[in-house]
Design a protein around this motif. Structure first.
Motif, PDB file in Angstrom:
ATOM      1  N   UNK A 176      12.876   8.339  -1.359  1.00 54.88           N
ATOM      2  CA  UNK A 176      13.386   8.387   0.014  1.00 54.88           C
ATOM      3  C   UNK A 176      14.340   7.245   0.338  1.00 54.88           C
ATOM      4  N   UNK A 177      14.455   6.287  -0.548  1.00 53.45           N
ATOM      5  CA  UNK A 177      15.196   5.062  -0.235  1.00 53.45           C
ATOM      6  C   UNK A 177      16.694   5.326  -0.082  1.00 53.45           C
ATOM      7  N   UNK A 178      17.282   4.912   1.058  1.00 52.05           N
ATOM      8  CA  UNK A 178      18.722   5.095   1.258  1.00 52.05           C
ATOM      9  C   UNK A 178      19.549   3.925   0.736  1.00 52.05           C
ATOM     10  N   UNK A 179      18.901   2.930   0.159  1.00 48.78           N
ATOM     11  CA  UNK A 179      19.597   1.684  -0.124  1.00 48.78           C
ATOM     12  C   UNK A 179      19.401   1.207  -1.558  1.00 48.78           C
ATOM     13  N   UNK A 180      19.513   2.096  -2.508  1.00 46.88           N
ATOM     14  CA  UNK A 180      19.425   1.682  -3.899  1.00 46.88           C
ATOM     15  C   UNK A 180      20.791   1.150  -4.327  1.00 46.88           C
ATOM     16  N   UNK A 181      20.903  -0.158  -4.404  1.00 44.14           N
ATOM     17  CA  UNK A 181      22.164  -0.822  -4.729  1.00 44.14           C
ATOM     18  C   UNK A 181      21.867  -1.870  -5.793  1.00 44.14           C
ATOM     19  N   UNK A 182      22.354  -1.653  -6.983  1.00 40.65           N
ATOM     20  CA  UNK A 182      21.998  -2.488  -8.119  1.00 40.65           C
ATOM     21  C   UNK A 182      22.467  -3.920  -7.909  1.00 40.65           C
ATOM     22  N   UNK A 211       7.973  -0.171   3.495  1.00 40.69           N
ATOM     23  CA  UNK A 211       7.488   0.837   4.451  1.00 40.69           C
ATOM     24  C   UNK A 211       8.678   1.676   4.905  1.00 40.69           C
ATOM     25  N   UNK A 212       9.100   2.583   4.040  1.00 35.21           N
ATOM     26  CA  UNK A 212      10.353   3.300   4.213  1.00 35.21           C
ATOM     27  C   UNK A 212      10.379   4.129   5.492  1.00 35.21           C
ATOM     28  N   UNK A 213       9.204   4.630   5.923  1.00 35.26           N
ATOM     29  CA  UNK A 213       9.162   5.486   7.115  1.00 35.26           C
ATOM     30  C   UNK A 213       9.305   4.690   8.405  1.00 35.26           C
ATOM     31  N   UNK A 214       9.286   3.361   8.314  1.00 36.33           N
ATOM     32  CA  UNK A 214       9.376   2.519   9.516  1.00 36.33           C
ATOM     33  C   UNK A 214      10.732   1.826   9.651  1.00 36.33           C
ATOM     34  N   UNK A 215      11.724   2.274   8.898  1.00 37.72           N
ATOM     35  CA  UNK A 215      13.056   1.687   9.009  1.00 37.72           C
ATOM     36  C   UNK A 215      13.548   1.794  10.452  1.00 37.72           C
ATOM     37  N   UNK A 216      14.077   0.692  10.963  1.00 38.98           N
ATOM     38  CA  UNK A 216      14.601   0.632  12.329  1.00 38.98           C
ATOM     39  C   UNK A 216      16.107   0.397  12.263  1.00 38.98           C
ATOM     40  N   UNK A 217      16.887   1.384  12.673  1.00 39.66           N
ATOM     41  CA  UNK A 217      18.345   1.282  12.630  1.00 39.66           C
ATOM     42  C   UNK A 217      18.946   0.862  13.963  1.00 39.66           C
ATOM     43  N   UNK A 260       0.801  -1.230   0.000  1.00 38.31           N
ATOM     44  CA  UNK A 260       0.000   0.000   0.000  1.00 38.31           C
ATOM     45  C   UNK A 260       0.831   1.276   0.000  1.00 38.31           C
ATOM     46  N   UNK A 261       2.149   1.157  -0.116  1.00 37.84           N
ATOM     47  CA  UNK A 261       3.018   2.337  -0.081  1.00 37.84           C
ATOM     48  C   UNK A 261       3.035   3.047  -1.441  1.00 37.84           C
ATOM     49  N   UNK A 262       3.352   4.329  -1.411  1.00 33.59           N
ATOM     50  CA  UNK A 262       3.485   5.123  -2.628  1.00 33.59           C
ATOM     51  C   UNK A 262       4.851   4.824  -3.256  1.00 33.59           C
ATOM     52  N   UNK A 263       4.910   4.172  -4.411  1.00 35.51           N
ATOM     53  CA  UNK A 263       6.203   3.790  -4.994  1.00 35.51           C
ATOM     54  C   UNK A 263       7.139   4.961  -5.256  1.00 35.51           C
ATOM     55  N   UNK A 264       6.587   6.082  -5.722  1.00 40.42           N
ATOM     56  CA  UNK A 264       7.429   7.246  -6.029  1.00 40.42           C
ATOM     57  C   UNK A 264       8.036   7.817  -4.752  1.00 40.42           C
ATOM     58  N   UNK A 265       7.210   7.980  -3.726  1.00 39.58           N
ATOM     59  CA  UNK A 265       7.709   8.501  -2.453  1.00 39.58           C
ATOM     60  C   UNK A 265       8.744   7.558  -1.846  1.00 39.58           C
ATOM     61  N   UNK A 266       8.473   6.266  -1.893  1.00 39.51           N
ATOM     62  CA  UNK A 266       9.416   5.289  -1.362  1.00 39.51           C
ATOM     63  C   UNK A 266      10.739   5.341  -2.111  1.00 39.51           C
ATOM     64  N   UNK A 267      10.668   5.367  -3.408  1.00 39.03           N
ATOM     65  CA  UNK A 267      11.874   5.359  -4.256  1.00 39.03           C
ATOM     66  C   UNK A 267      12.719   6.603  -4.018  1.00 39.03           C
TER      67      UNK A 267
END
Length: 273
Positions: free
Chosen positions: A185-191, A252-258, A176-183
Motif C-alpha cells: 500500500x505504500x505510496x512512497x517507495x523511493x530508493x 501505520x500506512x492507514x493513518x497517513x495525514x496529507x 505491530x503492522x503487517x509488513x506485506x500489507x504496508x509494503x
C-alpha cells in the motif's frame, strides 16, 4: 494474495549530501530536522556509486542529490562531477529548498550546466527571490524545476511561495503492522543510498536520527537493505527490492495525514507518530 513486485531494479535513487537542514520542518519524512550536522564524504560517495555501477549501473536513469539541504555542503559541485563521471548519461537533480540558491557563486551554476544538473526547488512557505534565480538559470543554461509553482506565476505572487499542505507518515512504535500489507500500500517507495546501503524508503534509511532523538529502538534487520559492499550480483539487489522490508511493520500506512500545515519542528515525538 498479496501483490508482489518481481525483477525490480534501481532506476532512480536519492542520496543525502547533507543530513541536516536549514528549515527543520515538522514531521520531516527524512528526519532531517532531527539530524545533527553531517556532510557526505566525497570518497564514500564515489565508492558507493562505483558499486552501484558494478551491480545495476546499466538500469540507472537518474539520481536525486538532496538532504537535509544539499546546498549547505561547500563541496557540492564535486558530487556533480563525480556522479557525471561514473554515470554520464543519467538525469541528475539537485533538490533544494532554495533558501541558499541565490547566494551560490558563478562556479556553482557553471558546474550545474557542465554536468547537466537540474535544479529542483521544493515548495515551502518561505520567501525566495525567484526572479533572480530564474535569471541565473537562464543565463547559465541550467534547467529549473519548481514544484507547485512556475516561475512566471511566482513573479505574479511577488516571489512568495504558496503555503502548501504536507504529509505525515505515522510510525507505529510497537511494530505491530503487517509488513506485506504496508509494503503493497505504500505510496512512497523511493530508493535511498545511505552509508553504503540501498534502502527502499527514506523512513528506514534515516530512522537512526529518530531513534537517537527520542531514545526509541525501531530496529533494522539485514532484510531492510542491501549492502553494496558485499552484494555479489544484480539478482541479489533485485530480490531485495522485490519484497517487503521487515521495517515495514513500523509504518501505520492507514493513518497517513496529507493535511499537515507547515511549521518548524518542536522536536516532539508526536510529530512522527
Amino acid at each position: 494474495m498479496p501483490r508482489m513486485h518481481s525483477n525490480r531494479v534501481i532506476k532512480w535513487f536519492e542520496v543525502h549530501i547533507a543530513e541536516h537542514c536549514n528549515l527543520n520542518c515538522v514531521s520531516c519524512l527524512h528526519f532531517s530536522s532531527l539530524a545533527g550536522k553531517e556532510f557526505l564524504n566525497l570518497e564514500t560517495f564515489i565508492h558507493d556509486l562505483s558499486h552501484i555501477s558494478r551491480l545495476d549501473g546499466e538500469q540507472l536513469q537518474g539520481i536525486n542529490l538532496l538532504g537535509g539541504e544539499p546546498l549547505l555542503h561547500k563541496g557540492i559541485t564535486d558530487f556533480f562531477k563525480a556522479a557525471h563521471d561514473i554515470f554520464p548519461h543519467i538525469y541528475m537533480r539537485c533538490i533544494t529548498n532554495g533558501i541558499l540558491l541565490d547566494t551560490m557563486p558563478e562556479s556553482f551554476w557553471r558546474e550545474c550546466r557542465d554536468h547537466n544538473v537540474t535544479i529542483t526547488i521544493s515548495s515551502y512557505p518561505v520567501r525566495l527571490p525567484l526572479r533572480s534565480i530564474v535569471r541565473k538559470c537562464t543565463d547559465f543554461n541550467v534547467n529549473l524545476e519548481y514544484r507547485q509553482i512556475i516561475a512566471k506565476k511566482a513573479i505574479a505572487y511577488g516571489d512568495q511561495v504558496e503555503v502548501g499542505r504536507f504529509s505525515k507518515f505515522p510510525l507505529d512504535l510497537q511494530g505491530s503492522q503487517d509488513p506485506v500489507r504496508t509494503w503493497n500500500s505504500c505510496p512512497m517507495q523511493c530508493f535511498q543510498l545511505h552509508r553504503g546501503k540501498i534502502f527502499q524508503c527514506c523512513t528506514a534509511a534515516y530512522i537512526e536520527f529518530f531513534n537517537k532523538e527520542f531514545g526509541t529502538k525501531l530496529e533494522l534487520t539485514d532484510r531492510d537493505y542491501v549492502d553494496l559492499r558485499t552484494a555479489q550480483s544484480p539478482r541479489e539487489v533485485s530480490e531485495y527490492l522485490s519484497r517487503p522490508m521487515d521495517f515495514c511493520r513500523y509504518c501505520a500506512i492507514e493513518k497517513i495525514d496529507n493535511n499537515i500545515v507547515w511549521r518548524r519542528t518542536k522536536k516532539e515525538i508526536e510529530e512522527w507518530t
